[in-house]
Design a protein around this motif. Structure first.
Motif, mmCIF file in Angstrom:
data_model
loop_
_atom_site.group_PDB
_atom_site.id
_atom_site.type_symbol
_atom_site.label_atom_id
_atom_site.label_comp_id
_atom_site.label_asym_id
_atom_site.label_seq_id
_atom_site.Cartn_x
_atom_site.Cartn_y
_atom_site.Cartn_z
ATOM 1 N N UNK A 1 0.838 -1.211 0.000
ATOM 2 C CA UNK A 1 0.000 0.000 0.000
ATOM 3 C C UNK A 1 0.868 1.254 0.000
ATOM 4 N N UNK A 2 1.994 1.186 0.694
ATOM 5 C CA UNK A 2 2.908 2.337 0.718
ATOM 6 C C UNK A 2 3.437 2.638 -0.682
ATOM 7 N N UNK A 3 3.755 1.583 -1.443
ATOM 8 C CA UNK A 3 4.303 1.759 -2.793
ATOM 9 C C UNK A 3 3.209 1.996 -3.841
ATOM 10 N N UNK A 4 2.035 1.397 -3.632
ATOM 11 C CA UNK A 4 0.956 1.447 -4.626
ATOM 12 C C UNK A 4 -0.371 1.803 -3.935
ATOM 13 N N UNK B 1 9.054 -5.060 1.806
ATOM 14 C CA UNK B 1 9.548 -4.117 0.808
ATOM 15 C C UNK B 1 9.971 -4.794 -0.479
ATOM 16 N N UNK B 2 10.577 -5.983 -0.360
ATOM 17 C CA UNK B 2 11.006 -6.726 -1.541
ATOM 18 C C UNK B 2 9.809 -7.147 -2.382
ATOM 19 N N UNK B 3 8.768 -7.662 -1.724
ATOM 20 C CA UNK B 3 7.560 -8.096 -2.436
ATOM 21 C C UNK B 3 6.858 -6.905 -3.076
ATOM 22 N N UNK C 1 5.368 -3.881 -8.075
ATOM 23 C CA UNK C 1 5.452 -2.691 -8.930
ATOM 24 C C UNK C 1 5.984 -3.078 -10.302
ATOM 25 N N UNK C 2 7.052 -3.860 -10.301
ATOM 26 C CA UNK C 2 7.660 -4.302 -11.558
ATOM 27 C C UNK C 2 6.718 -5.223 -12.338
ATOM 28 N N UNK C 3 6.035 -6.118 -11.634
ATOM 29 C CA UNK C 3 5.127 -7.064 -12.287
ATOM 30 C C UNK C 3 3.995 -6.338 -13.002
#
Length: 272
Positions: A22-25, A216-218, A223-225
């Protein structure tokens, strides 16, 4: 049409992964499903974990999820391959189910300078040898050592993760793992509950050892996926909505979830 991203875990631990996602997306809609009534998965057989996980994935599909993340190492180890290879082609060929093991094993070797890494996990994940198999694909020269930590999840779920009582069990397993190779310079917390023990693990492990949490890794991997699969990304709804489902007590879930997710939640009971 509401087509959220589904995030599944056997209990609360996957909330540490959802928090980072959620933080990233933050723009996407998410449905989190915790199968708290049947947790823990770590001590159950492969077939039982597979059946439970498939049941929960199907429910998330019924709620419109085009993409489901198994934010649970045990489910990723014991159920993901069967779901991807046996079920999705006939059940939902246009949908995707991803786990947390593959994204982690794709990068773990880049953190180690000695080529020796340690995996801290539940007994179920260790027994599956999923990390050994996956790491071999990406870093065949890496030496990997595993340690099962059966007391760590109960410590976390009973609110003892910051107590002096947790010190003994953290020290015990860190010492056992590092005793398998003094060259270990990277430790992976291969259970989504373990980030709550991070402070104690850092205090116990030597200062030169890098400690990796999966959230964080997931999140970076997702994001990349989504960038690489625009046909799927465009179908995911983006209203910033969050729905939390639990198969057990909503009061218990809401109280514990605040600790794992870092924010207050109001869950809905799900009867499976």
């Amino acid at each position: 049409m509401n087509q959220p991203i589904g995030v599944f875990d056997s209990g609360y631990g996957g909330l540490t992964v959802l928090r980072e996602i959620v933080h990233k997306l933050p723009q996407y809609d998410y449905v989190y499903l915790g199968d708290n009534a049947r947790t823990p998965y770590g001590t159950r057989s492969f077939d039982t974990v597979y059946q439970y996980t498939l049941e929960c994935v199907r429910h998330l599909f019924d709620r419109g999820c085009r993409l489901v993340i198994l934010a649970c190492n045990t489910a990723s180890a014991k159920a993901l391959r069967n779901i991807q290879q046996l079920d999705l082609p006939t059940l939902a060929p246009d949908r995707r189910v991803l786990g947390v093991i593959r994204p982690t094993t794709e990068v773990i070797g880049t953190y180690s300078k000695t080529g020796h890494v340690g995996i801290l996990a539940t007994r179920g994940t260790v027994t599956s040898e999923s990390y050994l198999v996956e790491i071999e694909k990406f870093f065949p020269d890496l030496s990997v050592f595993q340690e099962a930590c059966p007391m760590w999840v109960p410590l976390v779920e009973n609110g003892e993760y910051a107590s002096p009582g947790a010190d003994y069990f953290v020290q015990q397993h860190i010492d056992r793992l590092l005793g398998k190779s003094r060259k270990i310079d990277t430790l992976l917390l291969a259970c989504t509950h373990y980030p709550l023990l991070l402070n104690k693990i850092r205090q116990t492990a030597p200062p030169n050892v890098t400690i990796l949490s999966q959230g964080g890794i997931v999140a970076d991997s997702l994001v990349d996926y989504l960038k690489r699969h625009p046909e799927l990304e465009t179908q995911c709804s983006k209203h910033g909505r969050r729905l939390f489902l639990t198969t057990d007590s909503t009061d218990d879930f809401d109280r514990q979830a605040t600790i794992f997710y870092g924010d207050s939640v109001q869950s809905v009971h799900l009867a499976l």
